[in-house]
Design a protein around this motif. Structure first.
Motif, mmCIF file in Angstrom:
data_model
loop_
_atom_site.group_PDB
_atom_site.id
_atom_site.type_symbol
_atom_site.label_atom_id
_atom_site.label_comp_id
_atom_site.label_asym_id
_atom_site.label_seq_id
_atom_site.Cartn_x
_atom_site.Cartn_y
_atom_site.Cartn_z
ATOM 1 N N HIS A 100 49.879 -49.201 81.460
ATOM 2 C CA HIS A 100 48.487 -49.057 81.872
ATOM 3 C C HIS A 100 48.114 -50.021 83.009
ATOM 4 O O HIS A 100 46.950 -50.110 83.390
ATOM 5 C CB HIS A 100 47.559 -49.267 80.671
ATOM 6 C CG HIS A 100 47.856 -48.338 79.530
ATOM 7 N ND1 HIS A 100 47.779 -46.965 79.646
ATOM 8 C CD2 HIS A 100 48.275 -48.585 78.260
ATOM 9 C CE1 HIS A 100 48.108 -46.405 78.492
ATOM 10 N NE2 HIS A 100 48.414 -47.367 77.643
ATOM 11 N N LYS A 101 49.116 -50.721 83.516
ATOM 12 C CA LYS A 101 48.883 -51.667 84.610
ATOM 13 C C LYS A 101 49.117 -50.983 85.951
ATOM 14 O O LYS A 101 50.133 -50.312 86.149
ATOM 15 C CB LYS A 101 49.825 -52.875 84.481
ATOM 16 C CG LYS A 101 49.586 -53.954 85.532
ATOM 17 C CD LYS A 101 50.537 -55.140 85.323
ATOM 18 C CE LYS A 101 51.925 -54.856 85.831
ATOM 19 N NZ LYS A 101 52.801 -56.059 85.781
ATOM 20 N N ILE A 102 48.164 -51.167 86.876
ATOM 21 C CA ILE A 102 48.309 -50.597 88.215
ATOM 22 C C ILE A 102 49.483 -51.269 88.920
ATOM 23 O O ILE A 102 49.612 -52.497 88.901
ATOM 24 C CB ILE A 102 47.012 -50.782 89.027
ATOM 25 C CG1 ILE A 102 45.859 -50.029 88.357
ATOM 26 C CG2 ILE A 102 47.197 -50.306 90.469
ATOM 27 C CD1 ILE A 102 44.520 -50.261 89.013
ATOM 28 N N ARG A 103 50.349 -50.467 89.516
ATOM 29 C CA ARG A 103 51.527 -51.011 90.196
ATOM 30 C C ARG A 103 51.112 -51.689 91.512
ATOM 31 O O ARG A 103 50.152 -51.271 92.166
ATOM 32 C CB ARG A 103 52.555 -49.909 90.492
ATOM 33 C CG ARG A 103 53.029 -49.126 89.277
ATOM 34 C CD ARG A 103 53.473 -50.022 88.146
ATOM 35 N NE ARG A 103 54.537 -50.950 88.555
ATOM 36 C CZ ARG A 103 54.917 -51.996 87.833
ATOM 37 N NH1 ARG A 103 54.295 -52.285 86.697
ATOM 38 N NH2 ARG A 103 55.893 -52.765 88.255
ATOM 39 N N PRO A 104 51.844 -52.732 91.917
ATOM 40 C CA PRO A 104 51.502 -53.463 93.150
ATOM 41 C C PRO A 104 51.594 -52.574 94.393
ATOM 42 O O PRO A 104 52.460 -51.702 94.480
ATOM 43 C CB PRO A 104 52.562 -54.575 93.202
ATOM 44 C CG PRO A 104 53.066 -54.706 91.804
ATOM 45 C CD PRO A 104 52.979 -53.343 91.204
ATOM 46 N N GLU A 105 50.717 -52.808 95.322
ATOM 47 C CA GLU A 105 50.729 -52.057 96.580
ATOM 48 C C GLU A 105 52.021 -52.351 97.342
ATOM 49 O O GLU A 105 52.474 -53.491 97.422
ATOM 50 C CB GLU A 105 49.516 -52.447 97.438
ATOM 51 C CG GLU A 105 49.375 -51.621 98.701
ATOM 52 C CD GLU A 105 48.114 -51.961 99.480
ATOM 53 O OE1 GLU A 105 48.001 -51.500 100.635
ATOM 54 O OE2 GLU A 105 47.260 -52.708 98.936
ATOM 55 N N GLY A 106 52.631 -51.327 97.868
ATOM 56 C CA GLY A 106 53.859 -51.481 98.635
ATOM 57 C C GLY A 106 55.126 -51.481 97.800
ATOM 58 O O GLY A 106 56.232 -51.549 98.340
ATOM 59 N N GLU A 107 54.992 -51.395 96.473
ATOM 60 C CA GLU A 107 56.167 -51.380 95.599
ATOM 61 C C GLU A 107 56.887 -50.043 95.725
ATOM 62 O O GLU A 107 56.278 -49.012 96.039
ATOM 63 C CB GLU A 107 55.723 -51.600 94.152
ATOM 64 C CG GLU A 107 56.849 -51.628 93.138
ATOM 65 C CD GLU A 107 56.339 -51.771 91.716
ATOM 66 O OE1 GLU A 107 56.401 -52.892 91.174
ATOM 67 O OE2 GLU A 107 55.849 -50.772 91.153
#
Length: 325
Positions: A100-107
């Protein structure tokens, strides 16, 4: 002049397997939904996506999504070194443990694909199957990292050591957990030596069949070292035909071990025994499904799968510096 044979003979390893090919009645609808969702990620090159679209996956949505994830991991990590593979594995594990955690930008997009897969799965998978899946999928990722190190170092394993690693890198073990996701299979059953032994038999059948049918494509691409055929050829000094015969003999021994092992399954009482029977039937069908998919999908045989399955002959692909997977 290339002295290699022009054709590879693929023995029919599953001719006597009692579990016959069947299709889930919901397959077409679920496959279309899963494929459309996966395509939206644009995780593959146009060439790879075209080949991917021609592959037929397992029949239920979770199985479709899982196989998409595993095949994508295979696509990405086959060209990575150990450090790159470990980084990708860490991303996937973090996504599975934090759905439920938003993935880091650019991953790398594979993190979001893994997160969405697991976020859907935990809505209906039993708690026991969730634990078993995370355990087996972690072992699978550890195996993929070890494979990358072997590739980086040019390390060739013995047949015994190769099979120990291949049981993880094939991704078979987490796939088998699908067969228990709709039930609460107690740990005393899942980890019982007879049950784990039967699951290992199915794992071996899956990886041997996969290695036999994928060898041609892998040898052409120059990444055949992580394959039972190459491993047998190297250790025993056999040619392709001899290695295929060795693999077929081993496959038959494992089939017999599985069928004989069914008679040794203990009883845990009527309510649990019916779950055990369903689980074991499911993993036995997985062996058939894997074999059928190898020919009916386009990943390894292109459009020639049905013809190859009938004739058992595969034109040996020429060596190339690079081919698009």
């Amino acid at each position: 002049m290339d002295a290699r044979p022009r054709m590879i003979y693929l023995p029919d390893t599953m001719a006597n397997w009692p579990w016959l090919r069947t299709i889930n009645p919901h397959f077409e609808d679920v496959k279309a939904e899963a494929d459309a969702s996966f395509r939206d990620f644009k995780a593959l090159s146009p060439e790879s996506q075209k080949a991917f679209d021609k592959c037929d996956f397992e029949h239920l949505r979770i199985a479709c999504d899982l196989l998409n994830l595993i095949l994508l991991l295979d696509e990405y990590t086959d060209i990575e070194n150990e450090a790159g593979t470990k980084g990708m594995a860490d991303i996937v594990l973090d996504a599975l443990h934090n759905p439920h955690k938003i993935r880091p930008e650019g991953e790398c997009i594979i993190g979001e694909i893994a997160r969405l897969f697991w976020a859907r799965t935990i809505q209906f998978a039993s708690l026991s199957s969730q634990r078993h899946f995370l355990e087996t999928f972690t072992a699978y990722l550890d195996g993929v990292v070890a494979e990358a190190l072997d590739r980086e170092q040019g390390h060739k394993r013995s047949i015994e050591d190769y099979l120990k690693l291949r049981r993880y890198t094939g991704g078979a073990q987490p796939c088998l957990v699908i067969c228990e996701m709709g039930m609460d299979l107690p740990d005393e059953v899942f980890y019982h030596p007879v049950i784990t032994g039967l699951a290992e038999c199915i794992t071996d059948l899956l990886v041997i069949d996969n290695d036999m049918i994928s060898y041609n494509k892998e040898q052409a691409a120059g990444n055949e070292d992580h394959n039972i055929i190459s491993t047998v050829m190297f250790e025993l000094g056999l040619d392709i035909s001899g290695a295929m015969a060795w693999a077929t003999h081993y496959h038959a021994e494992v089939q017999k071990r599985f069928i004989d092992g069914l008679a040794k399954v203990p009883s845990w009482g009527p309510s649990v025994d019916v779950l055990v029977k369903e689980y074991l039937n499911g993993i036995a069908m997985a062996a058939r499904a894997n074999h059928s998919w190898g020919f009916e999908g386009h990943r390894y045989c292109g459009t020639m799968g049905p013809e190859i399955q009938q004739a058992r002959l595969v034109p040996l692909l020429p060596k190339a510096n690079h081919i698009t997977v």
